[in-house]
Design a protein around this motif. Structure first.
Motif, short mmCIF file in Angstrom:
data_model
loop_
_atom_site.label_atom_id
_atom_site.label_comp_id
_atom_site.label_asym_id
_atom_site.label_seq_id
_atom_site.Cartn_x
_atom_site.Cartn_y
_atom_site.Cartn_z
N THR A 1 0.47 -0.89 -0.25
CA THR A 1 -0.19 0.17 0.08
C THR A 1 1.26 1.75 -0.10
OG1 THR A 1 -0.40 0.33 2.78
CG2 THR A 1 -2.19 -1.07 0.79
N ILE A 2 0.22 2.33 -0.50
CA ILE A 2 0.71 3.88 -0.57
C ILE A 2 0.52 4.72 0.98
CG2 ILE A 2 1.09 5.94 -1.67
CD1 ILE A 2 1.03 3.92 -4.28
N SER A 3 0.84 5.21 1.40
CA SER A 3 0.90 6.08 2.65
C SER A 3 0.46 7.30 2.60
CB SER A 3 2.21 6.55 3.80
OG SER A 3 3.27 7.26 3.03
N MET A 4 -0.62 7.64 2.70
CA MET A 4 -1.78 9.07 2.47
C MET A 4 -0.74 10.19 2.89
SD MET A 4 -4.48 10.10 0.98
CE MET A 4 -5.58 8.21 1.70
N ASN A 5 0.37 10.64 2.40
CA ASN A 5 1.55 11.77 2.21
C ASN A 5 0.92 12.33 1.95
OD1 ASN A 5 3.34 13.00 2.42
ND2 ASN A 5 4.88 11.59 1.44
N LEU A 6 -0.39 13.73 2.08
CA LEU A 6 -1.04 14.25 0.85
C LEU A 6 -0.29 16.11 0.35
CD1 LEU A 6 -4.41 14.45 2.32
CD2 LEU A 6 -3.17 13.31 0.18
N LEU B 1 2.91 19.97 -8.63
CA LEU B 1 1.95 21.22 -8.90
C LEU B 1 0.96 22.45 -7.93
CD1 LEU B 1 0.80 18.76 -12.15
CD2 LEU B 1 2.16 21.02 -12.09
N PHE B 2 1.52 21.44 -7.47
CA PHE B 2 0.61 21.96 -5.62
C PHE B 2 1.62 23.05 -5.05
CE2 PHE B 2 0.12 21.86 -1.41
CZ PHE B 2 -1.13 22.51 -1.32
N TYR B 3 2.89 22.37 -5.10
CA TYR B 3 3.86 23.60 -4.41
C TYR B 3 3.96 24.85 -5.95
CZ TYR B 3 5.47 20.28 -1.67
OH TYR B 3 5.76 19.39 -0.82
N LEU B 4 3.42 24.53 -7.01
CA LEU B 4 4.07 26.25 -8.44
C LEU B 4 2.59 26.46 -8.01
CD1 LEU B 4 5.01 24.47 -11.79
CD2 LEU B 4 6.10 25.82 -9.73
N SER B 5 1.70 25.72 -7.40
CA SER B 5 0.62 27.02 -6.67
C SER B 5 0.28 28.05 -6.05
CB SER B 5 -0.78 25.52 -7.11
OG SER B 5 -1.09 24.75 -5.73
N VAL B 6 1.41 26.80 -5.26
CA VAL B 6 1.54 27.97 -3.94
C VAL B 6 2.26 29.07 -4.17
CG1 VAL B 6 2.72 27.81 -1.61
CG2 VAL B 6 0.56 25.94 -1.88
N ILE B 7 2.74 28.34 -4.80
CA ILE B 7 4.45 29.74 -4.95
C ILE B 7 2.85 31.15 -6.02
CG2 ILE B 7 5.97 30.64 -7.06
CD1 ILE B 7 7.66 27.92 -5.61
N GLY B 8 2.16 30.83 -7.09
CA GLY B 8 1.44 31.79 -7.87
C GLY B 8 0.86 32.14 -7.31
N PHE B 9 -0.14 31.28 -5.84
CA PHE B 9 -1.18 32.51 -5.01
C PHE B 9 -0.22 33.51 -4.15
CE2 PHE B 9 -3.75 32.56 -1.10
CZ PHE B 9 -4.94 32.72 -1.43
N VAL B 10 1.32 33.01 -4.13
CA VAL B 10 1.44 34.55 -2.85
C VAL B 10 2.26 35.06 -3.94
CG1 VAL B 10 4.10 34.37 -1.93
CG2 VAL B 10 2.56 31.96 -1.20
N LEU C 1 3.41 9.25 -10.18
CA LEU C 1 2.34 10.58 -10.28
C LEU C 1 2.30 11.55 -9.04
CD1 LEU C 1 -0.39 11.89 -12.70
CD2 LEU C 1 -1.18 10.28 -10.91
N CYS C 2 2.38 11.16 -8.22
CA CYS C 2 1.55 11.54 -6.94
C CYS C 2 2.37 12.87 -6.66
CB CYS C 2 1.56 10.71 -5.62
SG CYS C 2 0.46 9.62 -5.90
N ASN C 3 4.28 12.30 -7.56
CA ASN C 3 5.24 13.69 -6.71
C ASN C 3 5.09 14.41 -7.59
OD1 ASN C 3 6.71 12.19 -4.89
ND2 ASN C 3 8.21 12.14 -6.27
N GLY D 1 3.50 15.89 1.25
CA GLY D 1 5.10 15.67 0.92
C GLY D 1 5.16 14.73 -0.09
N ARG D 2 6.86 14.87 -1.13
CA ARG D 2 6.85 13.61 -1.98
C ARG D 2 7.24 12.77 -1.54
NH1 ARG D 2 8.16 16.22 -6.46
NH2 ARG D 2 9.85 14.91 -7.32
#
Length: 99
Positions: A40-45, A75-84, A68-70, A47-48
Protein backbone atom coordinates in the motif's frame (compact mmCIF):
# COMPACT_ATOMS: atom_id res chain seq x y z
CA UNK A 1 -3.42 48.79 -12.97
CA UNK A 2 -4.94 45.44 -12.21
CA UNK A 3 -8.35 45.74 -10.59
CA UNK A 4 -9.03 44.20 -7.18
CA UNK A 5 -11.71 42.01 -8.77
CA UNK A 6 -9.14 40.49 -11.13
CA UNK A 7 -6.78 39.77 -8.25
CA UNK A 8 -9.60 38.20 -6.23
CA UNK A 9 -10.58 36.05 -9.20
CA UNK A 10 -6.96 34.95 -9.71
CA UNK A 11 -6.66 34.02 -6.03
CA UNK A 12 -9.86 31.96 -6.21
CA UNK A 13 -8.78 30.16 -9.38
CA UNK A 14 -5.27 29.38 -8.13
CA UNK A 15 -6.63 28.25 -4.75
CA UNK A 16 -9.17 26.02 -6.47
CA UNK A 17 -6.49 24.47 -8.65
CA UNK A 18 -4.30 23.78 -5.59
CA UNK A 19 -7.13 22.16 -3.67
CA UNK A 20 -8.15 20.06 -6.66
CA UNK A 21 -4.57 18.81 -7.09
CA UNK A 22 -4.53 17.54 -3.50
CA UNK A 23 -7.96 15.93 -3.99
CA UNK A 24 -6.77 14.18 -7.16
CA UNK A 25 -3.67 12.97 -5.32
CA UNK A 26 -5.79 11.61 -2.44
CA UNK A 27 -8.14 9.87 -4.88
CA UNK A 28 -5.19 8.35 -6.74
CA UNK A 29 -3.75 6.93 -3.52
CA UNK A 30 -7.13 5.64 -2.34
CA UNK A 31 -7.83 4.05 -5.72
CA UNK A 32 -4.45 2.31 -5.73
CA UNK A 33 -4.79 1.09 -2.13
CA UNK A 34 -8.28 -0.28 -2.80
CA UNK A 35 -6.90 -2.89 -5.18
CA UNK A 36 -3.67 -3.74 -3.35
CA UNK A 37 -3.29 -5.03 0.17
CA UNK A 38 0.32 -6.21 0.09
CA UNK A 39 2.09 -3.02 -1.02
CA UNK A 40 0.00 0.00 0.00
CA UNK A 41 0.90 3.67 -0.32
CA UNK A 42 0.85 5.95 2.71
CA UNK A 43 -1.48 8.96 2.64
CA UNK A 44 1.33 11.50 2.21
CA UNK A 45 -0.74 14.41 0.87
CA UNK A 46 1.63 17.38 1.11
CA UNK A 47 4.99 15.62 0.84
CA UNK A 48 6.89 13.92 -1.92
CA UNK A 49 7.82 10.26 -2.01
CA UNK A 50 11.54 9.49 -1.98
CA UNK A 51 13.39 8.01 -4.94
CA UNK A 52 14.35 5.05 -2.76
CA UNK A 53 10.69 4.28 -2.19
CA UNK A 54 9.91 4.61 -5.90
CA UNK A 55 12.85 2.48 -7.04
CA UNK A 56 12.18 -0.14 -4.37
CA UNK A 57 8.66 -0.78 -5.63
CA UNK A 58 7.92 -4.26 -6.87
CA UNK A 59 5.29 -3.37 -9.44
CA UNK A 60 5.29 -0.86 -12.26
CA UNK A 61 1.80 0.27 -11.27
CA UNK A 62 3.03 1.33 -7.83
CA UNK A 63 6.04 3.11 -9.32
CA UNK A 64 3.82 4.97 -11.77
CA UNK A 65 1.38 5.90 -9.01
CA UNK A 66 4.18 7.25 -6.80
CA UNK A 67 5.65 9.26 -9.68
CA UNK A 68 2.20 10.68 -10.49
CA UNK A 69 1.77 11.67 -6.85
CA UNK A 70 5.15 13.43 -6.91
CA UNK A 71 4.14 15.35 -10.04
CA UNK A 72 0.85 16.37 -8.46
CA UNK A 73 2.72 17.56 -5.36
CA UNK A 74 5.09 19.63 -7.51
CA UNK A 75 2.14 21.24 -9.27
CA UNK A 76 0.58 21.96 -5.86
CA UNK A 77 3.79 23.69 -4.76
CA UNK A 78 3.71 25.78 -7.96
CA UNK A 79 0.12 26.78 -7.26
CA UNK A 80 1.13 27.90 -3.75
CA UNK A 81 3.95 29.99 -5.23
CA UNK A 82 1.50 31.45 -7.77
CA UNK A 83 -0.97 32.26 -5.00
CA UNK A 84 1.72 34.10 -3.04
CA UNK A 85 2.81 35.93 -6.20
CA UNK A 86 -0.75 37.12 -6.80
CA UNK A 87 -0.94 38.28 -3.18
CA UNK A 88 2.24 40.29 -3.71
CA UNK A 89 0.97 42.24 -6.76
CA UNK A 90 -0.82 45.03 -4.83
CA UNK A 91 2.05 45.37 -2.37
CA UNK A 92 4.65 45.64 -5.13
CA UNK A 93 2.49 48.06 -7.11
CA UNK A 94 2.24 50.31 -4.06
CA UNK A 95 5.98 50.14 -3.39
CA UNK A 96 6.79 50.96 -7.00
CA UNK A 97 4.32 53.83 -7.07
CA UNK A 98 2.17 52.39 -9.86
CA UNK A 99 -1.06 52.81 -7.91
Amino acid sequence: MISPETISTAKLIIGGVGISLIVVKALTIVRYNAGNTDETISMNLFGRFSNMEIDGSYTAKRRNTLMLCNRLTSLFYLSVIGFVAVLMIPILAEKLGIV
